[in-house]
Enzyme design. Structure first.
Site, short mmCIF file in Angstrom:
data_model
loop_
_atom_site.label_atom_id
_atom_site.label_comp_id
_atom_site.label_asym_id
_atom_site.label_seq_id
_atom_site.Cartn_x
_atom_site.Cartn_y
_atom_site.Cartn_z
N HIS A 89 -2.79 6.39 4.14
CA HIS A 89 -1.49 6.19 4.65
C HIS A 89 -0.60 8.04 4.32
O HIS A 89 -1.34 8.75 2.80
CB HIS A 89 -1.11 5.96 4.10
CG HIS A 89 -0.73 4.40 3.93
ND1 HIS A 89 -1.56 4.08 5.98
CD2 HIS A 89 -0.31 3.22 3.98
CE1 HIS A 89 -1.65 3.01 5.72
NE2 HIS A 89 -0.86 1.90 4.96
N CYS A 129 0.84 -0.87 0.32
CA CYS A 129 0.31 0.12 0.37
C CYS A 129 0.58 1.61 0.10
O CYS A 129 0.34 1.75 -0.73
CB CYS A 129 -0.16 0.36 1.05
SG CYS A 129 -0.46 -1.08 2.26
#
Ligand code: A2P
Length: 340
Positions: free
Chosen positions: A245, A131
């Site tokens: 994130h 990710c």
């Protein structure tokens, strides 16, 4: 000759990423002939609602891939190690979210819109990057095309959802306990995550970096086809955020590039949205990026640490671009490019 529409299977359909894959299959209106929902024996027989209809979840076994053309898999590394080749034997293209095959030579590691051509080399398995790597690629690719990356330093601030449902619940329960002064026994993380940051994601390697940090390093090099001479360093940190994130990125380039030029390139880049107006306090945060598709970029500035350097901050929904969205986009590319 145009191929018939594919039969697709979602493996891990009952999980956090699997469920998001189902949402995005609908959102993106992905064409298929038939669809199957696969998970472990634990949830076999349960039902999943998809496009207004109830479907029975089937246990993923080698036989369950019969007549399947494309598998969108998000069931963990050990499941992929057990089942990917079985799916390939049945003639399927297996798009894998786990890290099991990412660095294998014969397995293309692809971010849709960044290195689609690599898909043509697949031998059955296609890997979806980590990710933290994923969001970074959409930002770095157009900058690398213009000015060529010479050195890269990344610090990540990663949401708990990247560690699964248990970790999401742990942030909630740990926060509640902390606020009323109750002791809390952490389980998903090495230390309490509430009102804390933890500079460890995954296990440590011999070189002192964590596996997560080395994934960012190795996967970035593979996807962007960067030479071994381009140094890349990453520090990955878990923060008490549910979704999204963030990454602070310092890039040294071969060629001179001004912040205005970098901004212009990123404004025109596919999958990227620039939010950069510090006079008006405009820059991306995880709250802003949650449940959205673009990678948001801000704080674009000339780095004072390198001659041809740019510093920037990018944020994206880790469950979307970091996992489910790219998996679905890869399936769409495989269909468009007739690679099944
Ligand atoms: P199940 O719900 O039956 O356990 P998450 O990462 O959110 O926990 O999701 C993991 C997904 O992978 C779930 O859909 C889970 O199914 C599935 N899964 C886990 N182990 C296996 C396995 N051995 N075979 C098939 N699917 C699995």
């Amino acid at each position: 000759m145009t191929k018939e529409l594919p039969n697709i299977a979602v493996l891990g359909a009952t999980g956090v990423v699997g469920r998001e894959i189902l949402n995005i299959l609908i959102e993106n209106d992905v064409p298929y002939k038939n669809i199957k929902f696969l998970a472990s024996a634990r949830s076999a027989g349960s039902t999943i609602e998809f496009k207004g209809e109830k479907h029975t979840v089937i246990e993923a076994t080698p036989e369950s891939f019969k007549d399947v053309n494309i598998v969108l898999a998000s069931a963990g590394g050990s499941t992929s190690l057990k089942l990917a080749q079985e799916a390939v034997k049945c003639g399927a293209v297996y798009i894998d979210n786990s890290s099991a095959f990412r660095m294998e030579k014969d397995v293309p590691l692809v971010i849709a819109g960044v290195n689609d051509e690599d898909l043509k080399n697949h031998k059955g398995i296609v890997a979806n990057p980590n990710c933290s790597t994923s969001q970074l690629m959409l930002v770095l690719k157009p900058l690398d095309e213009y000015a060529k990356i010479k050195r890269l330093i990344v610090s990540t601030y990663q949401a708990v959802s990247g560690a699964g449902l248990k970790a999401i619940n742990e942030l909630t329960e740990n926060t509640k306990a902390h606020l009323v002064g109750m002791p809390y026994e952490n389980d998903a993380f090495k230390y309490e995550i509430a009102f804390n940051v933890i500079p460890q994601i995954d296990m440590f390697c011999e070189n002192g970096y964590t596996k997560e940090e080395m994934k960012v390093t190795n996967e970035t090099r593979k996807i962007l086809h960067l030479s071994e001479n381009v140094p890349i360093s990453c520090t990955a940190v878990r923060v008490p955020v549910y979704k999204g994130h963030s990454e602070a990125v310092t890039i040294e380039f071969e060629k001179d590039i001004t912040p205005d030029k970098a901004r212009e390139i990123l404004e025109n880049a596919w999958g990227v949205e620039v939010m950069d107006d510090v006079d008006n306090f405009v820059y991306p945060t995880p709250r802003h990026a949650a449940d959205k598709n673009p990678v948001y970029v801000g704080r674009i500035r000339k780095s004072i640490a390198f001659d041809n350097g740019i510093d920037l901050f990018c944020v994206a929904d880790n469950i979307r671009i970091g996992a489910a969205l790219n998996t679905v986009r890869l399936a769409q590319k495989v269909i468009e490019m007739q690679l099944y």
